[in-house]
Scaffold this motif. Structure first.
Motif, PDB file in Angstrom:
ATOM      1  N   THR A 182       0.837  -1.205   0.000  1.00 36.79           N
ATOM      2  CA  THR A 182       0.000   0.000   0.000  1.00 36.79           C
ATOM      3  C   THR A 182       0.873   1.258   0.000  1.00 36.79           C
ATOM      4  N   PHE A 209     -10.069  -6.581   1.261  1.00 37.04           N
ATOM      5  CA  PHE A 209      -9.414  -5.402   1.846  1.00 37.04           C
ATOM      6  C   PHE A 209      -9.149  -4.340   0.776  1.00 37.04           C
ATOM      7  N   ALA A 255     -10.627  -0.619   0.840  1.00 36.69           N
ATOM      8  CA  ALA A 255      -9.699   0.500   0.995  1.00 36.69           C
ATOM      9  C   ALA A 255      -9.660   1.391  -0.245  1.00 36.69           C
ATOM     10  N   TYR A 256      -9.828   0.816  -1.439  1.00 38.17           N
ATOM     11  CA  TYR A 256      -9.594   1.604  -2.654  1.00 38.17           C
ATOM     12  C   TYR A 256     -10.784   1.670  -3.605  1.00 38.17           C
ATOM     13  N   MET A 316     -16.502   1.705   0.475  1.00 38.89           N
ATOM     14  CA  MET A 316     -15.305   2.506   0.749  1.00 38.89           C
ATOM     15  C   MET A 316     -15.606   3.791   1.518  1.00 38.89           C
ATOM     16  N   TYR A 367     -10.369   2.751  10.158  1.00 40.85           N
ATOM     17  CA  TYR A 367     -10.122   1.332   9.884  1.00 40.85           C
ATOM     18  C   TYR A 367      -9.950   0.494  11.143  1.00 40.85           C
ATOM     19  N   MET A 398      -7.204  -4.511   8.345  1.00 40.41           N
ATOM     20  CA  MET A 398      -7.723  -3.155   8.510  1.00 40.41           C
ATOM     21  C   MET A 398      -7.036  -2.433   9.666  1.00 40.41           C
ATOM     22  N   PHE A 402      -3.712  -1.364   8.561  1.00 42.23           N
ATOM     23  CA  PHE A 402      -3.808  -0.261   7.611  1.00 42.23           C
ATOM     24  C   PHE A 402      -4.051   1.065   8.335  1.00 42.23           C
ATOM     25  N   ASN A 448      -1.692   4.301   7.832  1.00 39.98           N
ATOM     26  CA  ASN A 448      -2.241   5.604   7.456  1.00 39.98           C
ATOM     27  C   ASN A 448      -1.882   6.680   8.454  1.00 39.98           C
TER      28      ASN A 448
END
Lengths: 296, 546, 182
Positions: free
Chosen positions: A226, C53, C57-58, C101, C107, C170, C173, C177
């Protein structure tokens, strides 16, 4: 862990074909069987022979595909068997009105109880299973050679030239580009965790515990990707990706052999349609002689 | 008079998501064929400046931008990105992430393809660029199998094919070994001589100056602190933040009158029973591809070993044998007397702890505490021992207060320390570090190495305190000069030298044969060896000069 | 970074679609290395959690591309062949959670994770149902066989994988982030 593609350059007629004509041929066969819903072994069998012929032309080494074939055979027999067990009904309705005398019966009872039933094997059922297996195998025979005979580097342009957008087609190429890199990341992560005493081959516990034990492998590789993605986006924007319709440096071109091949596919499709909708041939069929023989 | 290729005027930028200004009031201009070196530590604003020059700001990164940047007289914010891309070519830090195609030819074609140029034109340009960079032999190779240096040349070719007049090179040396880095710098110089304007962003000033940049810009806190020639540098340029040549550091130290507390690593001992023995070790992945040839050496208590050699020489393969990830195809590796063939990797891990180069390859747990407990749990330590071990290693690498924090959310330096703590918690006897300085800027990595290896008169270094021996794989020869008491040189799968740094590293012919480049610090140390009697950092050397 | 829009399709979606697909392919290799339990016909493919995922996420395009291309890559690497209906089913499996999303704010929040799992399970159900039903026409099997032979084992396996691994991804992530400050 290295990614090894199944593809090898081979000097065969199949690999000289334009990839588009091969995909179009595949589509013709699938649609030819499914739209008119062909179940007549007199049509399926010639098709089966054609696909076997094409498969042999691809000259794939047996040791490469042994495992795949084993898997496909097990799956097909499992599904066909299950289908026979559950209902004996396929698409065609003739099996429901199966009046042929049983060849033999298999009693299926849970041992020590009277729970179960007697499975009667009739000539109709046997023919049905044979037709079904041949039908499924025709598809598999066409599908299996693709990874072995199609260069991963041309997937993107193939889709582009079949009308898919620049961006979607390039996604395909980019996925192929990243696969070896991510596979290497994964193998580094496996090494890194093993150096911390993690043992892959002796995952203990139930399903939940074992799946949870995959986190040390899945999380680092996924999370790193990512982060990598953000830089790749910048790199592509900086080289003007998506600003104008692209040129694709790789070229595909149809040769006469491609037209012949696509013509063959189209011919199969049309033949099946004509047989079904003009002549009414294509429903499930059992040779009358066999029926007569079975019914004594 | 024609407009200058690049004019930056009173440029400031603040990211929308951050409270502070990233760069403040920057002005300069560049002429055709000029090479500007921009140096500074991470967070100084050089990446933001680069993003302004290549147009990612204000397109991909939003925020408040003031001032102007003009490319050949045109304001960059008003140009479409496709046009900017044909004026400014940007080489990113990691060519691995810049390369988007599976083979070299398609990779170089990518930019022109996106511009929609005709196919013949693209092919003509590719052939031109391949010739210009002398990489015709790479044309049909797969990008994945290229070496780091080759990857970078291919990435560069992918930019030059778009015929930019300005090249922006963002830390281009970071992923290269010194020999490849030097080659890359020669190429950059050549391009500048042919008329390309070059902006070279690099904290390794010592290396970068061999490309003979015309000017140096030094940045701190988003501002330009120095912009001028490189002959005489003012003391504003901090040698803790960027890597300066040793002689400049010495001068600066003397000018500022700083003193340094440095204790050299303990002298090498040879008389103990060895922890690890390599006995005629050979290894190959298959018959044709032999990687290691007849490796013989021992790791003893008290060793601080630096394993040097260029990328691809077999350093990592060698170390993977020590930790049992690979087993020799002939010969044997003994760990505390036991053959690694008869041990699992987990058993070897009780003796040797291995810290991989990139923390992101191993960090996964939701909290630092769980991350550190992972190893000891795998080794089936009792619960109480795990708690104690985790607590102590948090203490040792100074992660106090971060125990409940997710490791993936930490800064790079903290992550690096977490990986060290993860190995500490396993209570292994030998610490093996792969490229401990990679991925960090100079300021961070010297701080990290000092924390690991720095000793004082009263206190042993963190590594010496906790491990019987340490081994680091590196292509940074200065680590060997400053922190090691023993150097191994691996070249083409063979162990070609093994001895004290001052003995091994004075043989420049050997170093050159093995593609190990002597640094300015090594040269200065050798010059002054009769006075000093041992190797030391530049800061300490300053005290020996009159 | 940017204000998110559900159906945007630019460089970002291309890159994460490709990375998601490549991960799917790479983790299909892992299945050959790690012995996972197989209960009868049920196989557990950890890669499915990554696909869900990436969708969450995207967004839907990334989910669709990652699923379609990823399954094609996985079958290709294993040498099984090319089965358009299973690839498309996998695409649907990634696309549906992608619709969620914009609903995911945090998350690591329990409610948001539960939402993601819910949408993921919906995606798995619809995606596998699609592939199983197309097998009815192509293979000429009846609905019961399609449900028992194809749908149920794949659905259960993917469901279990998603429920267990999606929350782990998650939460990780969320940390990544936080570091990026975006």
């Amino acid at each position: 862990m290295l990614v090894s593609w199944k593809y090898r350059p081979r000097n065969t007629i199949i690999q000289r074909l334009d990839p588009r004509s091969r995909l179009i041929f595949l589509a013709c066969v699938i649609l030819g069987i499914t739209i008119p819903n062909i179940w007549d072994i007199r049509l399926i069998f010639p098709l089966f022979l054609i696909t076997v012929g094409l498969y042999l032309l691809a000259r794939i080494e047996w040791k490469d595909v042994r495992r795949t074939w084993l898997f496909i055979f097990i799956l097909i027999f499992f599904i066909v068997g299950l289908n026979g067990l559950l209902s004996g009904r396929g698409g065609p309705t003739s099996v429901m009105q199966d009046t042929s005398a049983p060849l033999f019966s298999i009693p299926l009872f849970i041992p020590g109880t009277t729970w179960g039933f007697v499975l009667k094997i009739t000539i109709v059922r046997v023919f049905f299973a044979m037709t079904q297996i041949m039908r499924m195998l025709s598809m598999a025979i066409l599908a299996i050679p693709i990874p072995y005979t199609m260069d991963p580097n041309i997937y993107g342009i193939t889709f582009r030239r079949m009308g898919v957008s620049d961006k979607v087609s390039f996604t395909m190429d980019l996925a192929f580009r990243f696969l070896p890199t991510l596979a290497r990341d994964l193998s580094i992560t496996i090494d890194a965790q093993r150096a911390r005493g993690y043992e892959m081959d002796s995952l203990k516990g139930g399903i939940v515990a074992r799946l949870r034990r995959l986190a040390p492998l899945i999380v680092p590789v996924t999370m790193q990707s990512t982060v990598t993605g953000e830089e790749v986006i910048d790199a592509m924007d900086l080289r003007a990706f998506g600003t104008a319709p692209r040129t694709w440096i790789r070229a595909l071109s149809f040769a006469p052999r491609d037209y012949i091949f696509m013509g063959l596919g189209l011919a199969i499709f049309i033949t099946f349609l004509v047989f079904k909708f003009v002549f009414g041939v294509g429903e499930f069929w059992v040779p009358p002689e066999a029926l007569a023989w079975a019914n004594g | 008079m024609a407009d200058a290729p690049l004019v930056v005027e009173n440029l400031s930028f603040q990211y929308r998501t951050r409270p502070e200004v990233a760069i403040k009031d920057i002005s300069f201009e560049l002429h055709q064929g000029e090479m500007l070196l921009i140096a500074g530590s991470s967070g100084c604003g050089k990446t933001t400046l680069a993003r302004c020059i290549n147009g990612l700001i204000p397109r991909s990164y939003r925020g408040k931008r003031e001032g102007s940047i003009r490319l050949n007289g045109k304001e960059i914010a008003d140009m479409p990105l496709a046009d900017v891309a044909q004026v400014v070519g940007t080489l990113l830090q990691d060519p691995e992430r810049q390369i988007v195609a599976s083979n070299v030819f398609s990779e170089i074609a990518f930019g022109p393809e996106n511009l929609g140029l005709p196919r013949d034109e693209i092919i003509r340009r590719i052939d031109q660029v391949l010739k210009r960079l002398k990489i015709e032999y790479l044309r049909d190779r797969e990008t994945f199998n290229l070496s780091g240096g080759e990857k970078q040349k291919v990435a560069l070719a992918g930019l030059l094919v778009m015929q930019p007049s300005i090249l922006l090179l963002d830390e281009p040396l970071a992923s290269l070994d010194p020999a490849s880095a030097h080659e890359a710098l020669e190429i950059f110089r050549g391009l500048a001589d042919e008329g390309t304007t070059i902006i070279l962003i690099e904290h390794r000033v010592e290396d970068a100056i061999s490309a003979r940049p015309d000017r140096l810009m030094y940045m701190e806190d988003g501002q330009v602190r120095y912009l001028g020639g490189i002959e005489k540098l003012p003391p504003e340029i901090d040698h803790h933040k960027v890597k300066l040549p040793a002689s400049w550091v010495v001068e600066r130290i003397r000018a500022l009158g700083e003193r340094m507390d440095y204790v050299p690593p303990a002298k090498l001992k040879t008389d103990s029973d060895p922890l690890v023995v390599f006995n005629h070790v050979n290894f190959g992945y298959n018959e044709e591809k032999q990687v290691l040839y007849d490796i013989n050496f021992q790791i003893n208590r008290g060793d601080l070993i630096a394993v040097l050699g260029p990328n691809g020489a077999g350093k990592s393969t060698l170390v993977k044998h020590a930790i049992g990830l690979l087993k020799p195809t002939a010969g044997q590796v003994l760990v505390e007397g036991k053959d690694t063939r008869k041990m699992s990797v987990a058993q070897v891990a009780r003796v040797l702890g291995y810290v991989f180069q990139s923390p992101t390859h191993m960090l996964f747990a939701p909290t630092v505490k769980e991350e550190l407990a992972f190893g000891p749990q795998n080794l089936e330590f009792p619960k109480a021992a795990i708690d104690k071990s985790v607590r102590e290693s948090v203490e040792t690498v100074n992660l106090n207060g971060l125990e409940e924090y997710p490791p993936l959310g930490l800064s790079f330096g903290q992550q690096k320390r977490t990986t060290i703590a993860a190995v500490l918690a396993m209570q292994s006897k030998i610490m093996v570090l792969d490229e401990p300085t990679a991925g960090q800027d100079y300021a961070n990595y010297t701080r990290f190495m000092d924390a690991m290896c720095g000793a004082t008169e009263r206190k042993k270094s963190l590594l010496a305190e906790n491990f019987a021996a340490t081994m680091f794989i590196t292509h940074d020869i200065d680590l060997a000069v400053t922190y090691a008491n023993r150097v191994l040189i691996v070249s083409a799968g063979r162990l070609v030298a093994d001895g004290r740094p001052e003995d091994v590293l004075k043989d420049f012919d050997l170093l050159e044969r093995c593609r190990v480049r002597p640094s300015s610090l090594l040269r200065l140390n050798l010059e002054m060896f009769s006075q000093t009697g041992s190797f030391m950092p530049a800061e300490k050397l300053a005290q020996y000069l009159p | 970074m940017e204000k998110k829009s559900l159906w945007e399709f630019g460089t970002r979606q291309v890159v994460y679609g490709a990375i998601g697909a490549a991960l799917y392919g790479a983790f299909s290799l892992l299945t050959n290395l790690v012995p996972l339990p197989a209960a009868g016909n049920i196989t557990f493919r950890p890669a499915v959690a990554i696909l869900i995922f990436f969708g969450v996420a995207y967004g839907p395009w990334v989910g669709l591309l990652a699923g379609f291309i990823g399954n094609t890559l996985g079958d290709s690497l294993a040498g099984w062949g090319f089965y358009w209906n299973w690839s498309l089913g996998n695409g649907i499996m990634g696309m549906i959670p992608g619709l969620a999303m914009l609903m995911i704010q945090d998350y690591k929040d329990k409610m948001d994770i539960a939402k993601a799992i819910g949408w993921g399970v919906a995606g798995i159900a619809v995606g596998i149902l699609f592939s199983s039903l197309t097998e009815m026409f192509v293979g000429g099997i009846d609905l019961n066989t399609a449900l028992v032979g194809y749908f149920t084992p794949a659905f259960i396996g993917n469901l279990v994988v998603t429920v267990i691994l999606l929350p782990i991804l998650m939460i990780a992530f969320a940390a990544v982030n936080a570091r990026r400050g975006r």
